[in-house]
Design a protein around this motif. Structure first.
Motif, PDB file in Angstrom:
ATOM      1  N   HIS A 189       1.974 -18.097  -1.610  1.00 33.09           N
ATOM      2  CA  HIS A 189       1.990 -16.983  -0.667  1.00 33.09           C
ATOM      3  C   HIS A 189       3.134 -17.170   0.319  1.00 33.09           C
ATOM      4  O   HIS A 189       3.512 -18.301   0.655  1.00 33.09           O
ATOM      5  CB  HIS A 189       0.640 -16.941   0.063  1.00 33.09           C
ATOM      6  CG  HIS A 189       0.442 -15.719   0.878  1.00 33.09           C
ATOM      7  ND1 HIS A 189       0.705 -15.687   2.226  1.00 33.09           N
ATOM      8  CD2 HIS A 189       0.019 -14.481   0.525  1.00 33.09           C
ATOM      9  CE1 HIS A 189       0.434 -14.479   2.680  1.00 33.09           C
ATOM     10  NE2 HIS A 189       0.023 -13.719   1.665  1.00 33.09           N
ATOM     11  N   ALA A 190       3.688 -16.063   0.802  1.00 35.80           N
ATOM     12  CA  ALA A 190       4.812 -16.120   1.750  1.00 35.80           C
ATOM     13  C   ALA A 190       4.474 -16.934   2.992  1.00 35.80           C
ATOM     14  O   ALA A 190       5.341 -17.619   3.544  1.00 35.80           O
ATOM     15  CB  ALA A 190       5.227 -14.700   2.142  1.00 35.80           C
ATOM     16  N   SER A 191       3.218 -16.918   3.417  1.00 36.92           N
ATOM     17  CA  SER A 191       2.835 -17.674   4.628  1.00 36.92           C
ATOM     18  C   SER A 191       2.865 -19.184   4.404  1.00 36.92           C
ATOM     19  O   SER A 191       2.810 -19.943   5.364  1.00 36.92           O
ATOM     20  CB  SER A 191       1.444 -17.239   5.107  1.00 36.92           C
ATOM     21  OG  SER A 191       0.452 -17.628   4.166  1.00 36.92           O
ATOM     22  N   TRP A 192       2.986 -19.616   3.169  1.00 42.13           N
ATOM     23  CA  TRP A 192       3.033 -21.053   2.862  1.00 42.13           C
ATOM     24  C   TRP A 192       4.470 -21.553   2.716  1.00 42.13           C
ATOM     25  O   TRP A 192       4.692 -22.711   2.367  1.00 42.13           O
ATOM     26  CB  TRP A 192       2.275 -21.355   1.572  1.00 42.13           C
ATOM     27  CG  TRP A 192       0.842 -20.922   1.538  1.00 42.13           C
ATOM     28  CD1 TRP A 192       0.013 -20.690   2.602  1.00 42.13           C
ATOM     29  CD2 TRP A 192       0.071 -20.648   0.376  1.00 42.13           C
ATOM     30  NE1 TRP A 192      -1.229 -20.299   2.174  1.00 42.13           N
ATOM     31  CE2 TRP A 192      -1.232 -20.263   0.794  1.00 42.13           C
ATOM     32  CE3 TRP A 192       0.328 -20.701  -0.995  1.00 42.13           C
ATOM     33  CZ2 TRP A 192      -2.243 -19.930  -0.091  1.00 42.13           C
ATOM     34  CZ3 TRP A 192      -0.689 -20.370  -1.886  1.00 42.13           C
ATOM     35  CH2 TRP A 192      -1.961 -19.995  -1.426  1.00 42.13           C
ATOM     36  N   ARG A 193       5.428 -20.712   2.974  1.00 38.55           N
ATOM     37  CA  ARG A 193       6.849 -21.034   2.732  1.00 38.55           C
ATOM     38  C   ARG A 193       7.275 -22.374   3.336  1.00 38.55           C
ATOM     39  O   ARG A 193       8.002 -23.138   2.726  1.00 38.55           O
ATOM     40  CB  ARG A 193       7.723 -19.900   3.263  1.00 38.55           C
ATOM     41  CG  ARG A 193       9.187 -20.045   2.970  1.00 38.55           C
ATOM     42  CD  ARG A 193      10.070 -18.899   3.461  1.00 38.55           C
ATOM     43  NE  ARG A 193       9.434 -17.885   4.285  1.00 38.55           N
ATOM     44  CZ  ARG A 193       8.945 -16.707   3.828  1.00 38.55           C
ATOM     45  NH1 ARG A 193       9.029 -16.428   2.548  1.00 38.55           N
ATOM     46  NH2 ARG A 193       8.400 -15.842   4.656  1.00 38.55           N
ATOM     47  N   ASP A 194       6.810 -22.679   4.538  1.00 41.51           N
ATOM     48  CA  ASP A 194       7.228 -23.911   5.212  1.00 41.51           C
ATOM     49  C   ASP A 194       6.259 -25.074   5.002  1.00 41.51           C
ATOM     50  O   ASP A 194       6.410 -26.118   5.625  1.00 41.51           O
ATOM     51  CB  ASP A 194       7.398 -23.652   6.716  1.00 41.51           C
ATOM     52  CG  ASP A 194       8.502 -22.652   6.994  1.00 41.51           C
ATOM     53  OD1 ASP A 194       9.479 -22.601   6.215  1.00 41.51           O
ATOM     54  OD2 ASP A 194       8.390 -21.905   7.984  1.00 41.51           O
TER      55      ASP A 194
ATOM     56  N   ARG B 187       7.434 -25.397  -9.060  1.00 40.95           N
ATOM     57  CA  ARG B 187       7.516 -24.177  -8.244  1.00 40.95           C
ATOM     58  C   ARG B 187       8.016 -23.006  -9.093  1.00 40.95           C
ATOM     59  O   ARG B 187       7.556 -21.876  -8.936  1.00 40.95           O
ATOM     60  CB  ARG B 187       8.463 -24.389  -7.067  1.00 40.95           C
ATOM     61  CG  ARG B 187       7.917 -25.260  -5.972  1.00 40.95           C
ATOM     62  CD  ARG B 187       8.995 -25.398  -4.887  1.00 40.95           C
ATOM     63  NE  ARG B 187       8.568 -26.260  -3.831  1.00 40.95           N
ATOM     64  CZ  ARG B 187       8.330 -25.851  -2.581  1.00 40.95           C
ATOM     65  NH1 ARG B 187       8.482 -24.595  -2.266  1.00 40.95           N
ATOM     66  NH2 ARG B 187       7.961 -26.700  -1.666  1.00 40.95           N
TER      67      ARG B 187
END
Length: 186
Positions: free
Chosen positions: A41-46, A61
């Motif tokens: 998910h985009a919120s897990w990017r970091d 990935r």
């Protein structure tokens, strides 16, 4: 209450930082199982990704980006597949990864996962019997650190320990989500 074995694979172990789920698998002792790869998910990017974890589970990935399903779709499929049954894992981390998945999917409630160590009956088992059951379950495992195989291993262990009575009444839903499509359960 009947239960289903569940296992998550993750981007890294929590001691290496914030980890996110990359695969979830479920299984029963009588051979029904299913798994889903999870597109990050985009919120897990970091959040952290561990090369060590990737070596263990063998999921890159790139593969997740190519073959993984959206978190909302995985959450919907998982909830539909497990119905109201209790989920049992061999680690306390699995409940947290369920929370992370459902939170990213925008769902207010996750599917709760209990740890095998929380089952009172588990603590009443003779250690010799436990070692024999683990050896039997190990002989049936095709590979380690893949969610479906690890869930099948746990389901087999629960069966070998005589806890299968709680699982034996579970049947997959009459109509189940299988490989992304709604079809009759096998």
């Amino acid at each position: 209450m009947p239960f289903i074995a569940i296992d998550f694979e993750a981007s890294c172990l929590p001691q290496y930082g914030r980890s996110f789920p990359i695969e979830v698998g479920i299984a029963t002792d009588f051979g029904w199982s299913r798994s889903w790869l999870i597109k990050p998910h985009a919120s897990w990017r970091d959040w952290q990704w561990s090369e060590e974890a990737e070596t263990l589970h063998g999921i890159s990935r790139e593969r997740l980006a190519r073959e993984g399903m959206d978190v909302a779709e995985v959450a919907r499929h998982l909830r539909a597949a497990v119905g109201g049954y209790e989920l049992i894992a061999d680690s306390y981390f699995d409940d947290e990864w369920s929370r992370v998945l459902f939170r990213a999917a925008g769902e207010p409630d996750h599917v709760a996962v209990r740890c095998l160590a929380d089952l009172r009956a588990f603590h009443d088992i003779d250690p010799e019997r436990l070692h024999r059951a683990m050896a039997e379950a190990d002989m049936q495992r095709a590979r380690r650190h893949r969610a479906e195989d690890d869930a099948r291993w746990l389901a087999r262990l629960l069966g070998e320990l005589g806890l299968e009575r709680a699982m034996s009444t579970y049947a997959p839903p009459a109509r189940s989500i299988w490989q992304g499509e709604l079809i009759s359960a096998p």
